[in-house]
Design a protein around this motif. Sequence first.
Motif, PDB file in Angstrom:
ATOM      1  N   GLU A   1       8.602 -11.135  92.010  1.00 31.41           N
ATOM      2  CA  GLU A   1       8.840 -12.199  92.991  1.00 31.41           C
ATOM      3  C   GLU A   1       9.774 -11.726  94.103  1.00 31.41           C
ATOM      4  O   GLU A   1       9.762 -12.284  95.197  1.00 31.41           O
ATOM      5  CB  GLU A   1       9.378 -13.458  92.316  1.00 31.41           C
ATOM      6  CG  GLU A   1      10.712 -13.290  91.641  1.00 31.41           C
ATOM      7  CD  GLU A   1      11.161 -14.580  90.945  1.00 31.41           C
ATOM      8  OE1 GLU A   1      10.405 -15.549  90.923  1.00 31.41           O
ATOM      9  OE2 GLU A   1      12.275 -14.578  90.419  1.00 31.41           O
ATOM     10  N   GLN A   2      10.557 -10.704  93.826  1.00 37.13           N
ATOM     11  CA  GLN A   2      11.415 -10.173  94.883  1.00 37.13           C
ATOM     12  C   GLN A   2      10.571  -9.342  95.854  1.00 37.13           C
ATOM     13  O   GLN A   2       9.535  -8.788  95.496  1.00 37.13           O
ATOM     14  CB  GLN A   2      12.525  -9.298  94.294  1.00 37.13           C
ATOM     15  CG  GLN A   2      13.533 -10.079  93.467  1.00 37.13           C
ATOM     16  CD  GLN A   2      14.339 -11.067  94.291  1.00 37.13           C
ATOM     17  OE1 GLN A   2      14.563 -10.866  95.485  1.00 37.13           O
ATOM     18  NE2 GLN A   2      14.750 -12.158  93.661  1.00 37.13           N
ATOM     19  N   LEU A   3      11.055  -9.254  97.088  1.00 33.52           N
ATOM     20  CA  LEU A   3      10.309  -8.504  98.097  1.00 33.52           C
ATOM     21  C   LEU A   3      10.504  -7.005  97.939  1.00 33.52           C
ATOM     22  O   LEU A   3       9.752  -6.214  98.495  1.00 33.52           O
ATOM     23  CB  LEU A   3      10.741  -8.952  99.502  1.00 33.52           C
ATOM     24  CG  LEU A   3      10.309 -10.393  99.823  1.00 33.52           C
ATOM     25  CD1 LEU A   3      11.081 -10.949 101.007  1.00 33.52           C
ATOM     26  CD2 LEU A   3       8.807 -10.441 100.090  1.00 33.52           C
ATOM     27  N   ARG A   4      11.523  -6.619  97.175  1.00 36.45           N
ATOM     28  CA  ARG A   4      11.768  -5.197  96.958  1.00 36.45           C
ATOM     29  C   ARG A   4      12.062  -4.941  95.488  1.00 36.45           C
ATOM     30  O   ARG A   4      12.728  -5.737  94.832  1.00 36.45           O
ATOM     31  CB  ARG A   4      12.929  -4.721  97.830  1.00 36.45           C
ATOM     32  CG  ARG A   4      12.535  -4.730  99.291  1.00 36.45           C
ATOM     33  CD  ARG A   4      13.626  -4.259 100.215  1.00 36.45           C
ATOM     34  NE  ARG A   4      13.115  -4.238 101.575  1.00 36.45           N
ATOM     35  CZ  ARG A   4      12.921  -5.331 102.317  1.00 36.45           C
ATOM     36  NH1 ARG A   4      13.248  -6.506 101.836  1.00 36.45           N
ATOM     37  NH2 ARG A   4      12.430  -5.244 103.526  1.00 36.45           N
TER      38      ARG A   4
ATOM     39  N   ARG B   1      19.083  -4.541  92.520  1.00 38.16           N
ATOM     40  CA  ARG B   1      18.537  -5.346  93.614  1.00 38.16           C
ATOM     41  C   ARG B   1      18.543  -4.547  94.913  1.00 38.16           C
ATOM     42  O   ARG B   1      19.570  -4.042  95.351  1.00 38.16           O
ATOM     43  CB  ARG B   1      19.396  -6.602  93.746  1.00 38.16           C
ATOM     44  CG  ARG B   1      19.028  -7.499  94.895  1.00 38.16           C
ATOM     45  CD  ARG B   1      18.202  -8.662  94.461  1.00 38.16           C
ATOM     46  NE  ARG B   1      18.156  -9.626  95.551  1.00 38.16           N
ATOM     47  CZ  ARG B   1      18.148 -10.940  95.383  1.00 38.16           C
ATOM     48  NH1 ARG B   1      18.129 -11.442  94.165  1.00 38.16           N
ATOM     49  NH2 ARG B   1      18.125 -11.746  96.408  1.00 38.16           N
TER      50      ARG B   1
ATOM     51  N   GLN C   1      17.349  -7.623  89.362  1.00 38.97           N
ATOM     52  CA  GLN C   1      18.657  -8.074  89.826  1.00 38.97           C
ATOM     53  C   GLN C   1      19.697  -6.968  89.699  1.00 38.97           C
ATOM     54  O   GLN C   1      20.566  -6.825  90.551  1.00 38.97           O
ATOM     55  CB  GLN C   1      19.101  -9.317  89.043  1.00 38.97           C
ATOM     56  CG  GLN C   1      18.143 -10.490  89.186  1.00 38.97           C
ATOM     57  CD  GLN C   1      17.801 -10.809  90.638  1.00 38.97           C
ATOM     58  OE1 GLN C   1      18.621 -10.618  91.533  1.00 38.97           O
ATOM     59  NE2 GLN C   1      16.581 -11.290  90.873  1.00 38.97           N
TER      60      GLN C   1
ATOM     61  N   GLN D   1      22.785  -6.552  97.923  1.00 35.94           N
ATOM     62  CA  GLN D   1      21.664  -6.617  98.847  1.00 35.94           C
ATOM     63  C   GLN D   1      22.099  -6.781 100.284  1.00 35.94           C
ATOM     64  O   GLN D   1      21.497  -6.206 101.184  1.00 35.94           O
ATOM     65  CB  GLN D   1      20.750  -7.784  98.471  1.00 35.94           C
ATOM     66  CG  GLN D   1      19.502  -7.836  99.360  1.00 35.94           C
ATOM     67  CD  GLN D   1      18.580  -8.966  98.985  1.00 35.94           C
ATOM     68  OE1 GLN D   1      18.999 -10.007  98.512  1.00 35.94           O
ATOM     69  NE2 GLN D   1      17.294  -8.737  99.204  1.00 35.94           N
TER      70      GLN D   1
ATOM     71  N   VAL E   1       4.967 -14.386  93.391  1.00 36.78           N
ATOM     72  CA  VAL E   1       5.625 -15.357  92.505  1.00 36.78           C
ATOM     73  C   VAL E   1       4.600 -15.887  91.504  1.00 36.78           C
ATOM     74  O   VAL E   1       3.679 -16.605  91.879  1.00 36.78           O
ATOM     75  CB  VAL E   1       6.223 -16.519  93.320  1.00 36.78           C
ATOM     76  CG1 VAL E   1       6.936 -17.507  92.397  1.00 36.78           C
ATOM     77  CG2 VAL E   1       7.178 -15.986  94.382  1.00 36.78           C
TER      78      VAL E   1
ATOM     79  N   ILE F   1      24.914  -9.967  93.766  1.00 34.45           N
ATOM     80  CA  ILE F   1      23.691  -9.819  94.547  1.00 34.45           C
ATOM     81  C   ILE F   1      24.018  -9.863  96.038  1.00 34.45           C
ATOM     82  O   ILE F   1      23.486  -9.085  96.829  1.00 34.45           O
ATOM     83  CB  ILE F   1      22.682 -10.931  94.166  1.00 34.45           C
ATOM     84  CG1 ILE F   1      22.143 -10.671  92.756  1.00 34.45           C
ATOM     85  CG2 ILE F   1      21.551 -11.011  95.177  1.00 34.45           C
ATOM     86  CD1 ILE F   1      21.460 -11.865  92.114  1.00 34.45           C
TER      87      ILE F   1
END
Lengths: 104, 385, 464
Positions: free
Chosen positions: C34-37, C44, C41, C142, C83, C138
């Motif tokens: 679901e994360q773009l990269r 991250r 976590q 990030q 997602v 985070i």
Amino acid sequence: MKTASPFLEIGADAGPCVDVTFEGAPLRLTEGANLAAALLAAGVEVFRHTKTTGAPRAAFCMMGACFDCLVEIDGVVRQACMVEASQGLRINRPHEAEAHDDPA
Amino acid sequence: MGQGGSCRPARFFYYRGRDMDTDYAIIGGGVVGLSLAWGLLRRGLTVTVLDGDDGSFRASRGNFGLVWVQSKGVNQPRYARWSQQSAAIWAEFANELGANTGQDVPLEQRGGYDLHFSEEALEAKVAKYETLKAQLGGDYPYEVLGHNALRKEESHIGPGVVGAILHHQDGHANPLRLLMALAADVRRMGGRVLTGKTVTEVTKPDGFRVVCADGTALGAGKVVLSAGLGAAELGPRMGFKAPVRAQRGQVLITEKLPKLINRPSLIARQVDEGGIQIGATNEEVGLDDRVTQPGLSGLAAKAVAAYPALAKAQLVRSWGALRVLSPDGLPIYQESATMPGAFIVTCHSGITLAAAHARLMPDWLEGTDAAPDLEVFSEDRFAVS
Amino acid sequence: MIRRDLVIIGAGPAGMAAAVRAADLRLSVSILDEQLRAGGQIYRDVDRAAALRGDILGKDYAHGATLTAGLRRDAIDHLPGAVVWAIEEGFRISYSQDGQGAQIAASHVLLATGALERPMPLPGWTLPGVMTAGAGQILLKQSGVLARNAALVGSGPLLYLIAAQMIRAGTPPAAMVETQGRGDIISAMRHLGGALRGWPYLLKGMMMLAEITRARVPRFTGAQGVAIEGDTKAEAVTFTSAGRSRRIVCDTVFLHHGVVPNTQAARSLGVGHSWSRAQKCFVPAVDEWGQSDIPGVFIAGDGAGIGGAKAAEHAGGLAALKIAEELGRLDPSGCMEQATPLRAALTRERAPRAFLDTAYPPCAEALAPGDSTIVCRCEEITAGDIRRYASLGCLGPNQAKAFGRAGMGPCQGRFCGLTVSALLADANGRTPDETGHFRIRPPLKPVTLGELAAMDAVAQDEAT
């Protein structure tokens, strides 16, 4: 919204910026930045109000789990922490369109 | 460990020969069972409700929340009338519950729609309503709204909706608040509710003896089986046909939204908390209460066709609930021939009929002169299999 | 619909390691994140952030880049920003990417969905300015965003790590408000032998503590009566420590008292879970390969029980091996042979867990909050409400959810589930296992009706 942010952004000058608005107020954010983080750094303290009691909320978990950082973009309510800043985003508190009398 | 709860014996009641622990044992603590319990307690009778556990199939938790008259009983006017009777006393019932518990039971009875996407279907439905209306002596207040008239009432209605039947006796409630208010008020009136129970045996040596899987046993003067789908298993052992089957209804609910839908329909309603509830599939899949992507997508497509603005709304929850259906869809109200004093009460519309069950059924259970005529809902209508 | 041998959900250490291992064994693999990269976590956004802030974040973080690098090969189909909202039998996985619904089929599914912060319901925890410590980290990893004036509240090694990182970045926390007491450390000593086998971990912990002491960050241990004050945002943390009432003025509060498995996806599939007394949370039933009680469903990493990033990496590899064996791409002896070093490493990584779990127990006040404290953030349901539902006969959280909406909001109980189950268990005098947990159903994450409706049209087109 112009209050000094409780957050400090290191290396903020790193990349190109984009122009967005939050509740109508213009903000410059780093392109591709995590939107929730960028809003916090820009001094946005209240992301939304709860529907039940109207209590203020802001980003809490930053990992897409808690849904407290919900904002409305193009009529869709989304998690700010799962969105990247891009040019022209019009960001609003969810479903508060009829109550926009406080431009602060 | 709660105070006092810690020393509770495994057997809460002991069967003591002819001793009676309770006037009524009600098997099933959903809306149907609690409505009956509430009505009986209100008459001064003692009631013990035996309820299942957290994971039981519970139509009371999964239903759509309509207090609905139209389309019910198009082939059986008595059912239409029974639904009307309940709808007519629902507000009074909700108010009483609210006053007793200090907890609102939200109810809105400003009419409801049957939305149509084709003129033919709309006309066919109107023809049926006209027949029923005649059978009911004209007491069937509905009107047909064309698209433009509907749009004045529902500004978000989609262009594909050709019209709607607006029935003025329809409405909707918050079924979960009803469930909680009943649970609270039954206790307040002294009703005993035993949770986590599975009734395994009902016998009638003299009075009734009800035994649960965990060893709990109690004696009762009368027994009501209102266990929804659970009646299929227990019913035949109590002398009932109990021909109930499960039909799955998948239901969707969106995030809380500003007011978007004025009156409820079978497609969607806006609940008092703000979410849009969208229903429901009709699937014959046995005891499978899962949701499926095709189910969700089909419901979403219909809702978006009816109210295009919903396309941007987030679906936050969905569930599959199992309707409790008899072969003809009507309620089953029957006293056991082999165990007089045992009754089965089961229906598909436990919310609509909650007021009737609470206020009118106790007379039927008690056999008073004021008992409503429920003959058409007896099991006689089902052929012996 | 695309069909794969293996679909992995989550591109953290477990998912990435599994993807690489599975691809090495010639499985067709998609990894949905679901994360773009990639990175999860713990790592991250490591590909971007390690270069910018590696000095603050340290070597452990930079290690993540070796894992993300592994994903960049044709044999692995990495779907970022995907997602997942439904996993159905078969398996059919429905997900949302760029506002479009899509589906993918797989014979095997590996859930590598990691951990969530243990919910920490304290008075005031819903105020703006209160965040999880994980969120604080985070933000730093990030985005390079640091709280200027933060109090760290709770217990556990992560609090020390974030404090150390904040110190290195030049914004030391205003205070550490620690809820563990001296007694906890003493109890933990019996696990020290095991912990010493994981000595590099402990050494790092001691070095962080030294860093915090050098920076003169005030530390208060055994804190009780912790509450966050503020009207529309966090303004101060109040508590008592060593018999004295304290009030720490701050703008930001980072809460932490451990992490717990994110079991949403596993529960939606019906995987069995049981209560772990050691970790004080529900954990899914998995064997030593991460195989659940549902054939074809594997779970690796913190989602199967908290073990940390390195343990997750090894567990991901083990799951991939077993899946390859089940698919006939690896013979049993080859599977065992490759598994042996992974198992040894996994044992080493898990060695300090018992010590850490005992030395830094969850904050007791947050496990059994006072009646007026909100436990369900989404629906604003208090602990007192839940206790009242118990008195009305709610034996489990699903009945309580029907009565009072706890768990009905968009987070689907992620931040109240454990608390609601604990409160009901306590009120009813039943165990957590008897009490159970929310039934989790699709959508695992909200999805727009428009997206869902569009998928209906797709299904119709395909049928004609």
